[in-house]
Design a protein around this motif. Structure first.
Motif, short mmCIF file in Angstrom:
data_model
loop_
_atom_site.label_atom_id
_atom_site.label_comp_id
_atom_site.label_asym_id
_atom_site.label_seq_id
_atom_site.Cartn_x
_atom_site.Cartn_y
_atom_site.Cartn_z
N LEU A 72 0.82 -1.21 0.00
CA LEU A 72 0.00 0.00 0.00
C LEU A 72 0.86 1.26 0.00
N ALA A 73 0.31 2.31 -0.57
CA ALA A 73 0.80 3.66 -0.34
C ALA A 73 -0.31 4.40 0.40
N TYR A 74 0.07 5.35 1.22
CA TYR A 74 -0.92 6.06 2.04
C TYR A 74 -1.13 7.48 1.52
N LEU A 75 -2.40 7.80 1.29
CA LEU A 75 -2.79 9.14 0.87
C LEU A 75 -3.39 9.87 2.06
N VAL A 76 -3.02 11.13 2.20
CA VAL A 76 -3.38 11.92 3.37
C VAL A 76 -4.59 12.78 3.04
N GLY A 77 -5.57 12.81 3.96
CA GLY A 77 -6.76 13.57 3.66
C GLY A 77 -7.51 14.08 4.87
N ASP A 78 -8.65 14.72 4.57
CA ASP A 78 -9.51 15.37 5.56
C ASP A 78 -10.94 15.26 5.04
N HIS A 79 -11.82 14.64 5.82
CA HIS A 79 -13.18 14.39 5.32
C HIS A 79 -14.24 15.32 5.92
N HIS A 80 -13.82 16.45 6.50
CA HIS A 80 -14.81 17.30 7.19
C HIS A 80 -14.37 18.76 7.10
N ILE A 81 -14.82 19.44 6.04
CA ILE A 81 -14.37 20.80 5.73
C ILE A 81 -15.58 21.63 5.29
N HIS A 82 -15.68 22.86 5.79
CA HIS A 82 -16.81 23.73 5.47
C HIS A 82 -16.35 24.97 4.69
N THR A 83 -17.23 25.45 3.82
CA THR A 83 -16.95 26.62 2.99
C THR A 83 -18.07 27.65 3.15
N VAL A 84 -18.09 28.63 2.26
CA VAL A 84 -19.15 29.65 2.27
C VAL A 84 -20.53 29.05 2.04
N SER A 326 -10.12 18.45 10.20
CA SER A 326 -10.04 19.83 10.68
C SER A 326 -11.37 20.40 11.11
N ASP A 327 -12.48 19.91 10.52
CA ASP A 327 -13.80 20.54 10.69
C ASP A 327 -13.67 22.05 10.45
N ALA A 328 -12.94 22.40 9.41
CA ALA A 328 -12.57 23.81 9.18
C ALA A 328 -13.79 24.68 8.95
N HIS A 329 -13.98 25.64 9.83
CA HIS A 329 -14.95 26.72 9.69
C HIS A 329 -14.24 28.06 9.71
N ARG A 330 -13.48 28.27 10.82
CA ARG A 330 -12.80 29.54 11.06
C ARG A 330 -11.44 29.23 11.68
N ILE A 331 -10.39 29.63 11.01
CA ILE A 331 -9.03 29.22 11.37
C ILE A 331 -8.48 30.14 12.47
N VAL A 332 -7.83 29.53 13.46
CA VAL A 332 -7.25 30.30 14.56
C VAL A 332 -6.23 31.30 14.03
N HIS A 333 -6.31 32.52 14.53
CA HIS A 333 -5.38 33.60 14.19
C HIS A 333 -5.48 34.08 12.75
N TRP A 369 -6.14 24.92 9.38
CA TRP A 369 -6.34 24.65 7.97
C TRP A 369 -6.31 23.14 7.72
N PRO A 370 -7.05 22.67 6.74
CA PRO A 370 -6.99 21.24 6.41
C PRO A 370 -5.55 20.77 6.19
N GLY A 371 -5.17 19.73 6.91
CA GLY A 371 -3.83 19.17 6.79
C GLY A 371 -2.78 19.81 7.66
#
Length: 564
Positions: A72-84, A326-333, A369-371
């Motif tokens: 296997l090779a491992y791919l890095v990801g994020d399954h929980h990200i929000h936008t406008v 990340s559950d990215a909504h609003r990034i710190v700083h 931020w994601p990642g």
């Protein structure tokens, strides 16, 4: 200098962490050399059909003893990200895709909240922008999804395979099954509609399963989000979801997003990593202790407790994966704020927030931020959307915080066998009394993470649990025969190294899983030192620097003992 110019690299939207981007590029080059990209590297095309990779890879095909999983090779990801397209977020697809690429992500899932505006307009409008993001970032796999308000319970990520049917599936699902839209949100013991609402959640998952089986969508997956944040995802609900559609409902967040919520001096004296700042309510399942409502080393109590809820589900002998994001909504700083509405417009009439504008002044936020901090690594045999979904379904998953390590490969085999053995999510078939070898190959962090720290793994823990089959009490959250059985001190080890850990099959089936940390914050686990002598512990409220308390977790490997 302005405040904006003084921000750390992980907070500044104008600073590209070149070393991390190079890490992602190196991984993709490795995949190409290994021949794993194949024709699916044409990311702008439709998704590779899900049938190209088996839905659940069998480690031994059901015959003989031992087992062999592919390289296997491992791919890095994020399954929980929000936008406008979420009412409480602020970034565009382009901003988030660019940041994900900078931090080395290979795949991302955009998961917008359901509400009236989104249900009317969101999925189709999103899809057009996601297609633009895919074109602008052709080396990333960008999925469209949904954050589903589960009837009677919390939220969940829904991931749709790109291409045929993705917009239609997400729109129909949101309209027919979202608990918030339908008013099917109540799930407390005293609520009259709890049984109806819980049944509707099960019906929703069965509907998704039918869409996949009928070919209306190439593939779809669901993961429960922040399961213990409010204590409203009961053990019997988690089991009911899994049992209703085990090929669809594949797991839960082992660690929530919002990992920057408790940075010292940032959000207040009562802040907790993950925004797990709640108390039991009338909606909460009453069997959870008060300790379940905070995070442990940034991880949800259900996952962090050795012998707890996650282990109780694994002890049934069935895979149920954990992830982080990340559950990215609003990034710190971060210095961006929501743009202003045009006269007469609001979210219900547009399904989309105005584009953000930069202020050069740090704005409120809890997320990275994601990642940048949270990473889910998925094992694949080729590069493509279908491969990532198949890897998730097969449980070939490990996760880390703070870029704690560069790589992890886990193999379990019989001592007498010469092959690779089985890996995460797999099953090894053995006889009672056989000697086994667990090989754990770790690649230490080779560079500083986005906080400027080069992290080091201090210890690797092997956790073993007995498999006893289905439980008689569906709300059971204990696995009394699960504990830490081996700890390896690896502090100071560099490069790539392999730990070889001997195991012996007893008279019953079992599983093993891995965990490790930077060693900065450890203590007796929730169920006692005999179960977990040095597990993650809660941080003091308001003082939870995530970069100073980082962990990795792996999915389990199962061992089926089938005679002498």
């Amino acid at each position: 200098m302005t405040e904006h110019q003084q921000l750390p690299a992980w907070a500044d939207p104008g600073v590209a962490p070149a070393s991390l981007d190079a890490q992602g590029a190196s991984r993709r080059q490795l995949l190409r050399r290994a021949g794993l990209f194949g024709a699916a590297f044409a990311l702008g095309s439709a998704a590779t059909p899900a049938v190209a990779t088996p839905a659940v890879a069998s480690s031994q095909g059901g015959r003989g003893y031992g087992g062999e999983d592919p390289r296997l090779a491992y791919l890095v990801g994020d399954h929980h990200i929000h936008t406008v397209y979420s009412h409480d977020a602020k970034y565009t697809f382009s901003q988030l895709a660019a940041k994900g690429a900078e931090y080395g992500l290979d795949w991302m899932v955009f998961t917008e909240h359901s509400n009236v505006g989104h249900a009317r307009y969101g999925a189709a409008l999103e899809n057009a922008e996601i297609r633009q993001a895919r074109a602008a970032h052709p080396r990333q796999l960008i999925f469209q999804g949904l954050e589903w308000y589960i009837p009677a319970a919390e939220h969940a990520t829904v991931i749709a395979a790109p291409g045929r049917g993705e917009v239609d599936l997400l729109t129909r699902f949101e309209t027919a099954y979202d608990g918030k839209l339908l008013g099917y949100d109540k799930g407390g013991a005293a609520d009259a509609d709890t049984a109806r609402n819980e049944a509707h959640a099960v019906a929703a998952l069965k509907w998704l399963d039918r869409q996949r089986r009928s070919g209306a969508i190439d593939d779809v997956l669901v993961l429960a989000n922040h399961p213990l944040r409010l204590g409203i995802d009961s053990p019997h609900e988690l089991r009911a979801w899994r049992d209703a559609a085990p090929e669809i409902m594949i797991g839960m967040e082992g660690a929530p997003g919002s990992q920057g919520a408790a940075l010292p001096g940032w959000r207040g004296a009562n802040s907790i990593r993950g925004e797990y700042e709640n108390k039991p309510s009338a909606q909460s399942w009453p069997g959870y202790p008060a300790a379940a409502y905070v995070t442990y080393g940034g991880f949800d109590w259900a996952t962090a407790t050795v012998g707890g809820l996650w282990d109780a589900m694994l002890a049934e002998g069935r895979l149920f994966s954990v992830t982080t994001n990340s559950d990215a909504h609003r990034i710190v700083h971060d210095t961006w704020k929501n743009g202003d509405w045009a006269p007469g417009q609001n979210f219900d009439t547009t399904g989309r927030l105005p584009d953000p504008v930069n202020t050069d002044t740090p704005q409120p936020g809890s997320d990275f931020w994601p990642g940048a901090f949270s990473r889910t690594h998925v094992g694949v045999t080729r590069f493509g959307y279908a491969a990532v979904m198949a890897g998730l379904r097969a449980g070939r998953v490990w996760l880390d915080h703070g870029h704690l390590l560069d790589g992890l490969d886990v193999r379990l085999r019989r001592e007498r066998d010469q092959g690779r053995g089985v890996t995460l999510g797999g099953r090894l078939r053995v006889r009672e009394g056989e000697r086994l070898t667990l090989e754990v190959t770790v690649t230490a962090a080779s560079r500083a993470n986005p906080a400027g720290i080069r992290p080091e793994v201090a210890h690797v823990d092997v956790i073993r649990g007995a498999v006893r089959g289905p439980v008689s009490h569906r709300d059971s959250w204990r696995a009394p025969d699960t504990r830490v059985v081996t700890t390896k001190d690896v502090l100071g080890r560099k490069g790539t190294y392999t730990l070889r850990i001997p195991l012996t099959a007893g008279d019953e089936s079992f599983y093993v899983r891995l965990r490790g940390s930077d060693g900065h914050r450890n203590g007796t686990g929730y169920l006692g030192a005999s179960i977990d002598p040095h597990g993650p512990v809660p941080h003091p409220p308001g003082d939870g620097d995530p970069w100073a308390d980082t962990w990795f977790y792996s999915n389990p490997v199962f061992v089926d003992v089938v005679g002498r």
